[in-house]
Design an enzyme around this catalytic site. Sequence first.
Site, mmCIF file in Angstrom:
data_model
loop_
_atom_site.group_PDB
_atom_site.id
_atom_site.type_symbol
_atom_site.label_atom_id
_atom_site.label_comp_id
_atom_site.label_asym_id
_atom_site.label_seq_id
_atom_site.Cartn_x
_atom_site.Cartn_y
_atom_site.Cartn_z
ATOM 1 C CG PHE A 281 -22.946 2.661 9.268
ATOM 2 C CD1 PHE A 281 -22.654 2.885 9.164
ATOM 3 C CD2 PHE A 281 -24.584 3.086 9.330
ATOM 4 C CE1 PHE A 281 -22.606 3.732 10.520
ATOM 5 C CE2 PHE A 281 -24.856 4.180 10.206
ATOM 6 C CZ PHE A 281 -23.670 3.685 10.917
ATOM 7 N NE ARG A 444 0.216 -2.985 -5.381
ATOM 8 C CZ ARG A 444 1.133 -2.565 -5.564
ATOM 9 N NH1 ARG A 444 1.676 -2.117 -3.861
ATOM 10 N NH2 ARG A 444 2.435 -2.033 -6.493
ATOM 11 C CD1 TRP A 478 -0.526 5.124 5.787
ATOM 12 C CD2 TRP A 478 0.480 5.041 7.298
ATOM 13 N NE1 TRP A 478 -1.181 3.728 6.541
ATOM 14 C CE2 TRP A 478 -0.653 4.297 8.155
ATOM 15 C CE3 TRP A 478 1.529 5.420 8.974
ATOM 16 C CZ2 TRP A 478 -0.771 3.675 8.961
ATOM 17 C CZ3 TRP A 478 0.799 5.543 9.606
ATOM 18 C CH2 TRP A 478 -0.497 4.339 10.630
ATOM 19 C CB CYS A 527 0.630 6.942 -0.990
ATOM 20 S SG CYS A 527 0.784 5.804 -2.045
ATOM 21 C CG ASP A 535 -10.443 11.454 2.738
ATOM 22 O OD1 ASP A 535 -9.773 11.705 4.078
ATOM 23 O OD2 ASP A 535 -10.157 9.859 2.411
ATOM 24 C CG ASP A 549 0.815 4.656 -7.972
ATOM 25 O OD1 ASP A 549 1.199 5.539 -7.736
ATOM 26 O OD2 ASP A 549 0.246 3.367 -7.962
ATOM 27 C CD GLU A 615 17.116 13.149 -20.253
ATOM 28 O OE1 GLU A 615 16.137 13.372 -21.147
ATOM 29 O OE2 GLU A 615 17.736 12.369 -20.108
#
Length: 752
Positions: A281, A444, A478, A527, A535, A549, A615
């Site tokens: 920073f 990913r 999102w 998400c 947060d 997840d 179920e």
Amino acid sequence: MSIRFFEKEKAFVIQTKDATYSMKVSEHGHLLHLYYGKKIYDADIEMLLPVQNRGMEVNPPCVDNRTYTFGTYPQEFGTNDAGDYRPSTIELRNPDGSYSFVGTYKAHRIYEGKYSIKDMPSIFANEGDGVETLEIDLVDEVTGVGVTLYYGVYPEQNVITRATKLTNGSDGTVHLYKLASTVVDFMSGDFDMVSFYGRHCWERNFERVRLSHGTTSIGSTRGLSSHHENPFTIICTPDTNEDNGQAYGFNFVYSGNFLFEANNDPYSETRITMGINPKQFDFVIEPGEEFMAPEVIMSYSDSGFSKLSHQYHHIFRHNACRSKWVGKRRPIIINSWEPLTFTFDADTLFAVAEAGKDIGAEMFVLDDGWFGARDNALAGLGDWVVNEKKLVGGLKGISDRVHGIGMKFGLWFEPEMINEDSDLYRAHPEWCLRVPDRGITRGRHQYVLDLSRPEVCDYVIGAVNKILDEGGIDYVKWDYNRSVCDAYNASLPAEKQGEVLHRYMLGVYKVHSGIILTHPDILFEGCSSGGGRFDAGMLTYFPQIWTSDNTDAMARLKIQYGTSFAYPVSSMGAHVSVARNRYAGSVISMKTRNIVAMHGTYGYELDPAKMTEEEKQVCREMAELYKSQYDLINSGTYYRLSSPFGNDLFTAWMFVSEDKSRAFATAVLQNTECNGRNTYIKLKGLIPDALYSVNNGSLILTGSTLMNVGIHRPANIAGSTAYTYIIEKYTGTGSSADEESVDDAAENGYLA
Ligand code: GLA
């Protein structure tokens, strides 16, 4: 009036319902911190200040004694390169190359309402909250660099928000390397620290340590608040438990890099700082320019963690997110990801929706895989155009079919990312974060779009809004599925590259505002590979966030427990998934999986067509139970009755209505013992001398008994069994414990 300035003493005193926060301008003009803790009534408590001569400490030029030192005096902000060797609150380089900053008091303002922060999220004030603001200006007399300290006071919630602004009043360029949003110097060092570490699929574990001498810090340098440490920390007296002890919460309203430091110095004084992580920073601030550091929500409890959580829950339910969905009942979701991942067509999607409706789902969410060439994680991100080959009839086709059976329709996006194999990347390879002459780091298989560039933000806003504006979408998930690196913006000069990570966050919030605030009817869920951005910054936009997840019910007991310390149950996405669980491999009963998912915004992540009739029936009944208790789950007062991190056999929690006439409690057997001990689920928050009926009269007892004796549960039952208790104020007569006998009990001390 929560905030007062005592002219003669030059003392500021902030009073909330149960806490006092005070500071004072010293005879040399420095703003000293005096006290933060349980309510006191004296304005000037200067006698708190240390008067010892401390060896090896240094004294500022304005004094000729050896006791006044920035190194040991409690300070409201802090100095740099002037003798304060504790964790710094400001680090900068002045135009002349020096690193010094010594702020002296210049002015202050007190006004009704809440200060506002431009371009970044912060909590707001509602009519009737009685919120007041204090702003204090400090200026370095030599350079002219100024710092404004902001305090927003929410008296009822014992909340004081803090934020800091730097103004370059010098005549040259200032490099800012660190600017704490809050600092609190406690004159005592006897504290424990509670933080919430984790990892993907295992977020927000409760961890408590004794603060030893030196600095204990938590933070993130991943460009997101992270699965790994949550930007929420508690400092508390060692005696603190759910109901007793003094606890101070620090919650950062920011979703990027952060740093929390707790320093216990050799004199056992404790400094807390919280702000943007100084790693990488370096903000360049020209004369006349300002830099605003994000907000921290501090809250104080004089009676343990429960009260602290209640205060934060109130703030997140009433003062953080303007979505109309915050207070509305959220639809029960069935999501396509776990049942179908990338492999589907319109018919297979619709089949999951229809089967979901049969077990109680009210909204079908089409997750990843509907756009561009997105048949796997290697391609498509950035191309927000429906893949008509895969989804014949387009989004309208599937949305109409879903609406046609009376369900709502939701859609997944990951707007901040780009795949190399995408039309967007082929057109704009310069639009992702990348360092010149280096390969780009993949996470990913994807790159991070450079949202520090305004044109990239505009593209994302335009592309996502185009889909949303076509209509037929009731909900958006999102997502954000990698950590950031290669933080370099090719359109900025070399000396401004230290701004990129913060500018990126400003871009994220700009994109959020441009999409979320312009679609007030849509329910947005956050998400980040589960709970990687759970947060306060995100909660100002998203009323709910996918908590993890990991949908294994036993793991969720811990994840949801840890999350609940700061964030309300109404904000936690929690779904029922298949057994054997895809992450944990566990096989847990359908009822227990449902009950654990009711500790959140409940839904399903499975293909009901693959379930047995038995179920399905469990799910239908559980969905009805959820709906009948929704008002309590969403807005009741929440109590943790036991901890999944300790030796308790059960993890139990409950919700109580505001008037305490109703409650809903749950207990899940987490540990089994052979020839087990007896366990009593002790309820909380009830009226001691009121009679309550538990589960339709199966027990009729006073609140005092339910809270002090508890409900008995045998331990030698099958693992992971779950129990629910619907508790209502008992209005019948004729029982051995009716209203009259409670009156007798009050007089005679016992109940017949
Ligand atoms: C992330 C999310 C999942 C799902 C997938 C889709 O992992 O956390 O819920 O949406 O992305 O790719």
